[in-house]
Design a protein around this motif. Structure first.
Motif, mmCIF file in Angstrom:
data_model
loop_
_atom_site.group_PDB
_atom_site.id
_atom_site.type_symbol
_atom_site.label_atom_id
_atom_site.label_comp_id
_atom_site.label_asym_id
_atom_site.label_seq_id
_atom_site.Cartn_x
_atom_site.Cartn_y
_atom_site.Cartn_z
ATOM 1 N N ASN A 15 0.847 -1.193 0.000
ATOM 2 C CA ASN A 15 0.000 0.000 0.000
ATOM 3 C C ASN A 15 0.880 1.240 0.000
ATOM 4 O O ASN A 15 1.990 1.228 0.549
ATOM 5 N N PRO A 16 0.386 2.329 -0.579
ATOM 6 C CA PRO A 16 1.175 3.566 -0.534
ATOM 7 C C PRO A 16 1.252 4.084 0.897
ATOM 8 O O PRO A 16 0.256 4.033 1.628
ATOM 9 N N PRO A 17 2.400 4.582 1.350
ATOM 10 C CA PRO A 17 2.505 5.137 2.699
ATOM 11 C C PRO A 17 1.669 6.407 2.825
ATOM 12 O O PRO A 17 1.362 7.064 1.820
ATOM 13 N N LEU A 49 4.239 14.092 -1.058
ATOM 14 C CA LEU A 49 5.312 14.102 -2.050
ATOM 15 C C LEU A 49 4.761 14.195 -3.468
ATOM 16 O O LEU A 49 5.402 14.747 -4.366
ATOM 17 N N GLY A 50 3.548 13.628 -3.659
ATOM 18 C CA GLY A 50 2.935 13.689 -4.973
ATOM 19 C C GLY A 50 2.667 15.108 -5.431
ATOM 20 O O GLY A 50 2.536 15.371 -6.635
ATOM 21 N N VAL A 93 3.724 8.810 -6.591
ATOM 22 C CA VAL A 93 2.529 8.187 -6.002
ATOM 23 C C VAL A 93 2.405 6.723 -6.417
ATOM 24 O O VAL A 93 2.027 5.853 -5.635
ATOM 25 N N GLY A 94 2.720 6.408 -7.650
ATOM 26 C CA GLY A 94 2.607 5.031 -8.116
ATOM 27 C C GLY A 94 3.853 4.204 -7.913
ATOM 28 O O GLY A 94 3.870 3.007 -8.230
ATOM 29 N N MET A 95 4.902 4.806 -7.364
ATOM 30 C CA MET A 95 6.174 4.100 -7.240
ATOM 31 C C MET A 95 6.427 3.533 -5.838
ATOM 32 O O MET A 95 7.100 2.514 -5.705
#
Length: 423
Positions: free
Chosen positions: A54-56, A62-63, A70-72
């Protein structure tokens, strides 16, 4: 090459977290929503979980400056709990937790103080590294004192008359049990243990716990004793509930809230209160835990529908708020944050960290006498001195007084070490 010639595999040092349980089965020990899966194991009963990537929470920020991030970025965690049953010195169930596994254990399923007492039974007074303590005053003051090397209890400057020792770590007297120990409710141990020997290791930890050897060097640990009688706990809960009801009605009380853990700086978050009796709909977020905010939320809701402390224990939770929503993975019971001192049937009790503690009567009397001594007639009723320095000069002429003003003392002298070891 014969089988007998094959070298036995070496046993590596491993860090383990052991919890003595108050229940008899894994099903009783796990929360209803534990989210773990059972997997076959040659020793004990093993439950595990692996969260998906899951994204933190901070990636959205940061996005704003780097949309591709965001997708990394992804984060995930894993959990495991190995339940093992020991037969000696008595039949008990242990939980060995890995990763986030301890969050899956039900409230009340873990024996309180097990890790602390095993640690203090194995670590001498002069081999301590860390002590966590809490002063249970109207404002709970918690502190962690860490030494750069093994140190004597004196160096930690613990006031055993008013502070509750909650965690200790150090080097055990015997290296055959562990190389290092740290304990509160759980026992964190670093030792050479083969997977197949874990039951025997738990049996040894239980035997150490039952010897109560900590009383030799750390007798003050028993100045407060955990109340385990359910009837007595229910009576005390009724007293605490009456105090909470008084606060909701606009009255005054010493009952207050405090997170029973030492929080890392920078870990401050917004919180919300959830459970039966609170107002429906939009939840307000608060920057800190405070009895005033909790009471205000109860006043906004339907406190009359809450009839006793059992309902508060069962449903009221503090949850971290994320984008206006409760993060159900980051929550704790409100009851575990209530702090209250009560007098009941001639005894003194303290509610802290979700547990009632009985204050030793002799210890309580000693503290009470010490306090009353401060109210005694002063040794000097009046003075003609024009300032403090002049007054000290006058007192120095008295043979019954010892002046220590601007005098450096070393608590590590043999005299003081000898005196303090007798405490």
């Amino acid at each position: 090459m014969s089988a007998s010639a094959v070298a036995a595999p070496s046993v590596s040092t491993v860090a383990l977290s052991l919890r003595l349980l108050t229940v008899a089965t894994a099903a009783e020990a796990l929360k209803p929503d534990h989210g773990l899966s059972h997997i076959a194991s040659t020793v004990g009963e093993l439950w595990i979980s692996q969260t998906p990537p899951n994204p933190p929470g901070w990636v959205t920020f940061l996005g704003g400056v780097a949309p591709d991030v965001v997708g990394m970025l992804r984060t995930q965690s894993c959990s495991a709990v190995l339940f093992v049953e020991v037969a000696k010195p008595a039949k008990h169930l242990f939980a060995i937790c890995f990763g986030q596994g301890h969050h899956s254990l039900a409230d009340g399923a873990v024996e309180r103080g097990f890790g602390l007492k095993v640690t203090l039974s194995q670590v001498a007074r002069d081999q301590l590294r860390t002590i966590d303590s809490a002063a249970l005053d109207s404002t709970v003051m918690q502190r962690r004192t860490q030494a750069s090397r093994n140190a004597h209890l004196v160096a930690f400057e613990i006031d055993t008359n008013r502070e509750l020792v909650r965690l200790a770590s150090g080097v055990p007297k015997s290296g055959d049990f562990a190389k290092a120990l740290s304990g509160r409710d759980a026992l964190a141990t670093r030792a050479q243990i083969a997977p197949g020997s874990i039951i025997a290791y738990c049996e040894r930890a239980l035997a150490i716990y039952q010897t109560k050897a900590y009383r030799r060097d750390f007798p003050f640990v028993d100045h407060v004793e955990l109340v385990t009688d359910r009837t007595r706990c229910a009576e005390l809960d009724a007293l605490a509930y009456a105090q909470l009801a008084a606060l909701v009605a606009g009255g005054a009380s010493d009952l207050h809230l405090a997170i029973p853990d030492i929080l890392s700086p920078g870990k401050e978050v917004e919180i919300g209160y959830f459970g039966a009796g609170f107002a429906k709909g939009h939840k307000r977020a608060f920057a800190q835990l405070a009895i005033e905010d909790y009471v205000a939320e109860l006043q906004r809701g339907d406190f009359a529908s809450i009839t006793d402390m059992a309902e508060i224990k069962g449903s009221h939770e503090i949850c971290v708020m994320t984008d206006g929503q409760a993060d159900r993975t980051r929550r704790r019971k409100v009851y575990s944050c209530i702090v209250y001192e009560a007098q009941h049937k001639g005894e003194a009790y303290v509610l802290f960290d979700g547990q009632w503690y009985l204050v030793d009567r002799g210890f309580y009397g000693e503290i009470d006498r010490s306090y009353k001594a401060l109210l005694a007639r002063p040794f000097e009723m009046q003075t003609t001195a024009v300032n403090e320095r002049d007054f000290i000069g006058q007192l120095q002429s008295r043979p019954d007084l010892l002046c220590l003003d601007q005098t450096r003392t070393n608590p590590y002298t043999k005299y003081w070490i000898k005196r303090l070891n007798k405490l």
